[in-house]
Design a protein around this motif. Structure first.
Motif, PDB file in Angstrom:
ATOM      1  N   PHE A 179       0.871  -1.168   0.000  1.00 32.85           N
ATOM      2  CA  PHE A 179       0.000   0.000   0.000  1.00 32.85           C
ATOM      3  C   PHE A 179       0.913   1.225   0.000  1.00 32.85           C
ATOM      4  CE2 PHE A 179       0.328   1.795   4.334  1.00 32.85           C
ATOM      5  CZ  PHE A 179       1.034   0.786   4.970  1.00 32.85           C
ATOM      6  N   THR A 180       0.327   2.348  -0.298  1.00 37.05           N
ATOM      7  CA  THR A 180       1.104   3.586  -0.308  1.00 37.05           C
ATOM      8  C   THR A 180       1.039   4.204   1.086  1.00 37.05           C
ATOM      9  OG1 THR A 180       0.567   3.940  -2.625  1.00 37.05           O
ATOM     10  CG2 THR A 180       1.392   5.831  -1.376  1.00 37.05           C
ATOM     11  N   SER A 181       2.169   4.187   1.772  1.00 40.60           N
ATOM     12  CA  SER A 181       2.154   4.664   3.158  1.00 40.60           C
ATOM     13  C   SER A 181       1.776   6.133   3.237  1.00 40.60           C
ATOM     14  CB  SER A 181       3.511   4.420   3.822  1.00 40.60           C
ATOM     15  OG  SER A 181       4.512   5.219   3.231  1.00 40.60           O
ATOM     16  N   ALA A 182       1.931   6.849   2.115  1.00 41.96           N
ATOM     17  CA  ALA A 182       1.566   8.260   2.115  1.00 41.96           C
ATOM     18  C   ALA A 182       0.060   8.451   2.279  1.00 41.96           C
ATOM     19  CB  ALA A 182       2.036   8.922   0.829  1.00 41.96           C
ATOM     20  N   ASP A 183      -0.731   7.386   2.133  1.00 41.20           N
ATOM     21  CA  ASP A 183      -2.177   7.475   2.267  1.00 41.20           C
ATOM     22  C   ASP A 183      -2.668   7.121   3.664  1.00 41.20           C
ATOM     23  OD1 ASP A 183      -2.726   6.159  -1.074  1.00 41.20           O
ATOM     24  OD2 ASP A 183      -2.403   8.209  -0.371  1.00 41.20           O
ATOM     25  N   SER A 184      -1.760   6.726   4.551  1.00 38.67           N
ATOM     26  CA  SER A 184      -2.183   6.213   5.855  1.00 38.67           C
ATOM     27  C   SER A 184      -1.364   6.788   6.985  1.00 38.67           C
ATOM     28  CB  SER A 184      -2.037   4.685   5.895  1.00 38.67           C
ATOM     29  OG  SER A 184      -2.797   4.072   4.882  1.00 38.67           O
ATOM     30  N   ALA A 185      -2.017   7.024   8.107  1.00 37.28           N
ATOM     31  CA  ALA A 185      -1.292   7.332   9.336  1.00 37.28           C
ATOM     32  C   ALA A 185      -0.629   6.051   9.836  1.00 37.28           C
ATOM     33  CB  ALA A 185      -2.236   7.890  10.388  1.00 37.28           C
ATOM     34  N   ILE A 186       0.520   6.195  10.434  1.00 36.11           N
ATOM     35  CA  ILE A 186       1.259   5.046  10.976  1.00 36.11           C
ATOM     36  C   ILE A 186       1.528   5.288  12.454  1.00 36.11           C
ATOM     37  CG2 ILE A 186       3.370   3.678  10.888  1.00 36.11           C
ATOM     38  CD1 ILE A 186       1.671   3.259   8.433  1.00 36.11           C
ATOM     39  N   GLY A 187       1.270   4.275  13.242  1.00 38.30           N
ATOM     40  CA  GLY A 187       1.495   4.378  14.679  1.00 38.30           C
ATOM     41  C   GLY A 187       2.547   3.403  15.156  1.00 38.30           C
ATOM     42  N   TRP A 188       3.163   3.739  16.282  1.00 39.08           N
ATOM     43  CA  TRP A 188       4.070   2.837  16.983  1.00 39.08           C
ATOM     44  C   TRP A 188       3.437   2.469  18.321  1.00 39.08           C
ATOM     45  CZ3 TRP A 188       8.351   0.426  15.293  1.00 39.08           C
ATOM     46  CH2 TRP A 188       9.001   0.928  14.162  1.00 39.08           C
ATOM     47  N   PHE A 189       3.466   1.199  18.633  1.00 33.35           N
ATOM     48  CA  PHE A 189       2.968   0.679  19.900  1.00 33.35           C
ATOM     49  C   PHE A 189       4.095  -0.121  20.563  1.00 33.35           C
ATOM     50  CE2 PHE A 189      -1.688   1.234  19.845  1.00 33.35           C
ATOM     51  CZ  PHE A 189      -1.840   1.732  18.561  1.00 33.35           C
ATOM     52  N   ARG A 190       3.923  -0.396  21.832  1.00 30.67           N
ATOM     53  CA  ARG A 190       4.860  -1.289  22.510  1.00 30.67           C
ATOM     54  C   ARG A 190       4.104  -2.143  23.516  1.00 30.67           C
ATOM     55  NH1 ARG A 190       8.342   3.178  26.026  1.00 30.67           N
ATOM     56  NH2 ARG A 190       6.652   3.836  27.438  1.00 30.67           N
ATOM     57  N   GLN A 191       4.680  -3.295  23.791  1.00 30.82           N
ATOM     58  CA  GLN A 191       4.056  -4.208  24.735  1.00 30.82           C
ATOM     59  C   GLN A 191       5.139  -4.878  25.564  1.00 30.82           C
ATOM     60  OE1 GLN A 191       1.370  -7.103  23.022  1.00 30.82           O
ATOM     61  NE2 GLN A 191       0.277  -7.284  24.963  1.00 30.82           N
TER      62      GLN A 191
ATOM     63  N   ASN B 143       9.172   8.612   0.230  1.00 34.74           N
ATOM     64  CA  ASN B 143       9.876   8.016  -0.914  1.00 34.74           C
ATOM     65  C   ASN B 143      10.308   6.584  -0.611  1.00 34.74           C
ATOM     66  OD1 ASN B 143       9.644  10.305  -2.528  1.00 34.74           O
ATOM     67  ND2 ASN B 143      11.520  11.200  -1.686  1.00 34.74           N
ATOM     68  N   ARG B 144      10.605   6.335   0.661  1.00 34.43           N
ATOM     69  CA  ARG B 144      11.052   4.997   1.071  1.00 34.43           C
ATOM     70  C   ARG B 144       9.931   4.183   1.704  1.00 34.43           C
ATOM     71  NH1 ARG B 144      16.777   4.681   1.441  1.00 34.43           N
ATOM     72  NH2 ARG B 144      17.783   6.697   1.059  1.00 34.43           N
ATOM     73  N   ASN B 145       8.724   4.746   1.770  1.00 36.95           N
ATOM     74  CA  ASN B 145       7.594   4.057   2.429  1.00 36.95           C
ATOM     75  C   ASN B 145       7.981   3.614   3.841  1.00 36.95           C
ATOM     76  OD1 ASN B 145       5.461   4.267   0.652  1.00 36.95           O
ATOM     77  ND2 ASN B 145       5.263   2.066   0.321  1.00 36.95           N
ATOM     78  N   THR B 146       8.676   4.463   4.545  1.00 40.54           N
ATOM     79  CA  THR B 146       9.242   4.092   5.839  1.00 40.54           C
ATOM     80  C   THR B 146       8.902   5.131   6.898  1.00 40.54           C
ATOM     81  OG1 THR B 146      11.081   2.949   4.749  1.00 40.54           O
ATOM     82  CG2 THR B 146      11.379   3.523   7.066  1.00 40.54           C
ATOM     83  N   VAL B 147       8.593   4.633   8.077  1.00 40.17           N
ATOM     84  CA  VAL B 147       8.384   5.474   9.259  1.00 40.17           C
ATOM     85  C   VAL B 147       9.443   5.100  10.286  1.00 40.17           C
ATOM     86  CG1 VAL B 147       6.807   6.064  11.131  1.00 40.17           C
ATOM     87  CG2 VAL B 147       5.931   5.721   8.813  1.00 40.17           C
ATOM     88  N   TYR B 148       9.994   6.115  10.933  1.00 39.02           N
ATOM     89  CA  TYR B 148      11.066   5.910  11.903  1.00 39.02           C
ATOM     90  C   TYR B 148      10.612   6.317  13.302  1.00 39.02           C
ATOM     91  CZ  TYR B 148      13.803   5.967   7.589  1.00 39.02           C
ATOM     92  OH  TYR B 148      14.281   5.710   6.325  1.00 39.02           O
ATOM     93  N   LEU B 149      11.227   5.700  14.284  1.00 34.15           N
ATOM     94  CA  LEU B 149      11.051   6.124  15.671  1.00 34.15           C
ATOM     95  C   LEU B 149      12.448   6.232  16.279  1.00 34.15           C
ATOM     96  CD1 LEU B 149       8.882   6.806  17.808  1.00 34.15           C
ATOM     97  CD2 LEU B 149       9.178   4.468  18.670  1.00 34.15           C
ATOM     98  N   GLN B 150      12.907   7.465  16.428  1.00 32.18           N
ATOM     99  CA  GLN B 150      14.191   7.712  17.064  1.00 32.18           C
ATOM    100  C   GLN B 150      13.969   7.765  18.565  1.00 32.18           C
ATOM    101  OE1 GLN B 150      17.390   8.089  15.721  1.00 32.18           O
ATOM    102  NE2 GLN B 150      18.048   8.108  17.864  1.00 32.18           N
TER     103      GLN B 150
END
Length: 126
Positions: free
Chosen positions: A27-39, A75-82
């Motif tokens: 899918f095109t990540s530019a069309d969606s919000a992306i979240g980070w979760f942890r468990q 461009n890289r379809n990537t989300v980062y969490l620093q």
């Protein structure tokens, strides 16, 4: 098909840093919000951060504000969490997930996200 793949976890000492990556495909990540979760073991899955697709706006859970930074590269379809200034209580499996809309949901509930990665372990310990 839709896939999310996390990487970048590992073992780090308190005060250290890690950068997690979430690569999206199918899918095109530019069309969606992306979240980070942890468990963490024995705990419920917790929303950590989310970034909008459209305006790049974001939010963080209070416990990570000032230490974690979310960003995305369309461009890289990537989300980062620093993650900086890591603490032992940050130890958990970290997941990225897709919210099928441009804007992050008002809440941070797992049911609001439809696709999930397999997770990457982050351990903060001496």
């Amino acid at each position: 098909q839709v896939q999310l793949v996390e990487s970048g976890g590992g073992l780090v000492q308190p005060g250290g840093s890690l950068r997690l990556s979430c690569v999206a495909s199918g899918f095109t990540s530019a069309d969606s919000a992306i979240g980070w979760f942890r468990q963490a073991p024995g705990m419920e899955r917790e929303g950590v951060s989310c970034i909008n697709s459209s305006d790049g706006d974001f939010y963080y859970v209070e416990s990570v504000k000032g230490r974690f930074t979310i960003s995305r590269d369309h461009n890289r379809n990537t989300v980062y969490l620093q993650m900086n200034s890591l603490k032992p209580e940050d130890t958990a499996v970290y997941y990225c997930a897709r919210h099928d809309a441009h804007t992050c949901p008002l809440g941070s509930y797992p049911y609001e996200y439809d696709y999930w990665g397999q997770g990457t372990q982050v351990t903060v310990s001496t």
